[in-house]
Every structure is written in structure tokens, then in C-alpha cells.
Design a protein around this motif. Sequence first.
Motif, PDB file in Angstrom:
ATOM      1  N   GLN A 128      27.479  25.829  25.456  1.00  0.00           N
ATOM      2  CA  GLN A 128      28.754  25.298  24.687  1.00  0.00           C
ATOM      3  C   GLN A 128      29.332  26.717  24.073  1.00  0.00           C
ATOM      4  O   GLN A 128      28.699  27.686  23.691  1.00  0.00           O
ATOM      5  N   VAL A 129      30.831  26.640  24.078  1.00  0.00           N
ATOM      6  CA  VAL A 129      31.530  27.941  23.319  1.00  0.00           C
ATOM      7  C   VAL A 129      32.327  27.078  22.128  1.00  0.00           C
ATOM      8  O   VAL A 129      32.934  25.948  22.411  1.00  0.00           O
ATOM      9  N   GLU A 130      31.956  27.591  20.938  1.00  0.00           N
ATOM     10  CA  GLU A 130      32.593  26.732  19.930  1.00  0.00           C
ATOM     11  C   GLU A 130      33.683  27.951  19.012  1.00  0.00           C
ATOM     12  O   GLU A 130      33.616  29.012  19.556  1.00  0.00           O
ATOM     13  N   LEU A 131      34.619  27.328  18.369  1.00  0.00           N
ATOM     14  CA  LEU A 131      35.450  28.071  17.692  1.00  0.00           C
ATOM     15  C   LEU A 131      36.088  27.269  16.467  1.00  0.00           C
ATOM     16  O   LEU A 131      36.006  26.433  16.491  1.00  0.00           O
ATOM     17  N   HIS A 132      36.747  28.159  15.463  1.00  0.00           N
ATOM     18  CA  HIS A 132      37.569  27.506  14.401  1.00  0.00           C
ATOM     19  C   HIS A 132      38.770  27.954  14.791  1.00  0.00           C
ATOM     20  O   HIS A 132      39.226  29.173  14.786  1.00  0.00           O
ATOM     21  N   ASP A 139      46.940  24.884  20.398  1.00  0.00           N
ATOM     22  CA  ASP A 139      47.536  24.819  21.850  1.00  0.00           C
ATOM     23  C   ASP A 139      46.814  25.587  22.748  1.00  0.00           C
ATOM     24  O   ASP A 139      46.437  24.965  24.159  1.00  0.00           O
ATOM     25  N   LEU A 140      46.710  26.929  22.504  1.00  0.00           N
ATOM     26  CA  LEU A 140      46.213  27.821  23.481  1.00  0.00           C
ATOM     27  C   LEU A 140      44.709  27.239  23.595  1.00  0.00           C
ATOM     28  O   LEU A 140      44.483  27.450  25.186  1.00  0.00           O
ATOM     29  N   TYR A 141      43.631  26.897  22.872  1.00  0.00           N
ATOM     30  CA  TYR A 141      42.449  26.413  23.323  1.00  0.00           C
ATOM     31  C   TYR A 141      42.424  25.225  23.776  1.00  0.00           C
ATOM     32  O   TYR A 141      41.741  25.134  24.837  1.00  0.00           O
ATOM     33  N   ARG A 142      43.272  24.226  23.640  1.00  0.00           N
ATOM     34  CA  ARG A 142      43.295  23.099  24.172  1.00  0.00           C
ATOM     35  C   ARG A 142      43.658  23.336  25.692  1.00  0.00           C
ATOM     36  O   ARG A 142      43.085  22.515  26.701  1.00  0.00           O
ATOM     37  N   SER A 143      44.643  24.114  26.122  1.00  0.00           N
ATOM     38  CA  SER A 143      44.917  24.264  27.373  1.00  0.00           C
ATOM     39  C   SER A 143      43.768  24.873  28.145  1.00  0.00           C
ATOM     40  O   SER A 143      43.718  24.846  29.329  1.00  0.00           O
ATOM     41  N   ASP A 148      38.390  18.630  20.370  1.00  0.00           N
ATOM     42  CA  ASP A 148      38.077  18.561  18.880  1.00  0.00           C
ATOM     43  C   ASP A 148      36.414  18.138  18.858  1.00  0.00           C
ATOM     44  O   ASP A 148      36.039  17.230  19.901  1.00  0.00           O
ATOM     45  N   ASN A 149      35.694  18.543  18.021  1.00  0.00           N
ATOM     46  CA  ASN A 149      34.454  18.281  18.038  1.00  0.00           C
ATOM     47  C   ASN A 149      34.018  16.966  17.485  1.00  0.00           C
ATOM     48  O   ASN A 149      33.131  16.425  17.894  1.00  0.00           O
ATOM     49  N   GLY A 150      34.900  16.374  16.308  1.00  0.00           N
ATOM     50  CA  GLY A 150      34.551  15.026  15.809  1.00  0.00           C
ATOM     51  C   GLY A 150      34.090  15.338  14.651  1.00  0.00           C
ATOM     52  O   GLY A 150      33.599  14.297  13.770  1.00  0.00           O
ATOM     53  N   TYR A 151      33.190  16.478  14.405  1.00  0.00           N
ATOM     54  CA  TYR A 151      32.427  16.699  13.133  1.00  0.00           C
ATOM     55  C   TYR A 151      33.494  17.985  12.189  1.00  0.00           C
ATOM     56  O   TYR A 151      33.338  19.179  12.695  1.00  0.00           O
ATOM     57  N   PRO A 152      33.785  17.449  10.939  1.00  0.00           N
ATOM     58  CA  PRO A 152      34.473  18.557  10.423  1.00  0.00           C
ATOM     59  C   PRO A 152      33.609  19.855  10.021  1.00  0.00           C
ATOM     60  O   PRO A 152      32.544  19.529   9.833  1.00  0.00           O
ATOM     61  N   SER A 153      34.349  20.966   9.925  1.00  0.00           N
ATOM     62  CA  SER A 153      33.613  22.137   9.572  1.00  0.00           C
ATOM     63  C   SER A 153      33.549  21.982   7.924  1.00  0.00           C
ATOM     64  O   SER A 153      34.510  21.955   7.376  1.00  0.00           O
ATOM     65  N   GLN A 154      32.447  22.564   7.358  1.00  0.00           N
ATOM     66  CA  GLN A 154      32.275  22.575   6.030  1.00  0.00           C
ATOM     67  C   GLN A 154      31.499  23.849   5.664  1.00  0.00           C
ATOM     68  O   GLN A 154      30.928  24.484   6.697  1.00  0.00           O
ATOM     69  N   ARG A 155      31.834  24.300   4.533  1.00  0.00           N
ATOM     70  CA  ARG A 155      31.178  25.812   4.331  1.00  0.00           C
ATOM     71  C   ARG A 155      30.726  25.833   2.897  1.00  0.00           C
ATOM     72  O   ARG A 155      31.197  25.067   1.784  1.00  0.00           O
TER      73      ARG A 155
END
Length: 160
Positions: A128-132, A139-143, A148-155
Motif C-alpha cells: 500500500q502507499v499512504e499519504l497526507h 483531487d489529484l490523489y483521488r484521480s 480515504d482511509n477512514g481513520y483520522p491521522s493524529q500526531r
Amino acid sequence: MTEIRVRRAKSDDAEALVRLRGLMLEGMGVEVGGPDAAWREVALRYFVEQLDSPETFAAFVVDDPDFGVVAGAVGNCNVHPPGPKDLSTLRGHLYNVSTEPAYRRRGLARACVIALLDWFRDETEVGQVELHATQDGEDLYRSLGFVDNGYPSQRLRVIR
């Protein structure tokens, strides 16, 4: 620029990758400081070191004959435990996608991202490839098939 020519970045492109990172961070509302900001020297060392690890790190860039590097995308492989939907033990991380303002809306970032995705697929074992994504990049990434992962990113910032 009439034809988009993407190439794999070399160690002497590290300064350009730092410059593009600064542009990306500014676009996200981060105060990056001037050319002598401490983070830039650390980032330069990071990119020089990583560019010497072609099995786990890649950056793809586009050059303008007069300006030099005007767009780029960076990615690396991280060890990750397998799961029921992904038996691989590597994950790809796509980041540092940026284009000089005067060269935007020409497909340069897209071309760099596609070259990087081809590298992940053809030269690594990532599952898999992930990004923020920023709002500008969604729009670029969706195309390109990202969802969407369904899990929010936290830090959590570690205070030393």
C-alpha cells in the motif's frame, strides 16, 4: 516547457528538494523561515542521505532548462506488519509533492507522482502507499486511485 520529462532525482538535487519542501509547507500555512532556517540544513542532510538508498527511497523531478528543478514528488518504504488484506511487510509513503508557483497547473506534479507510483509498483514490495493530502492535492490523489482511509491521522510531538 512544452514536454514533461520526469527523471529520478540524484544527490545533487537535494537542495531543490528542500526548496520544494519549503514551498509545500508554506502552502500548508507553516512558517518556514528564511534561507538560513535550521530545518533546511537538516532537510538537506536527510535528502542527501536518503538519495543514497535507492531501494527504499525515490524522488522524481521535472526540470525547466532555465530554472532547474520545478516540481517533484518523494517516497520511501517503511517496514510494517502484514494484515489480512495486505500480506506485504512494506508500506510506501508518498510526500513532498510540490511545484514552483509559476509552473503549476501543467501536470508536472501528477507526472512526478505517477513516476513514483510506478517505482513503488515495479521496484519495491510495498502493498500500500499512504499519504497526507492537502486540500489542493486531494483531487489529484483521488484521480490516481487513492481513497480515504477512514481513520483520522493524529500526531503527538515528543518533547525533549
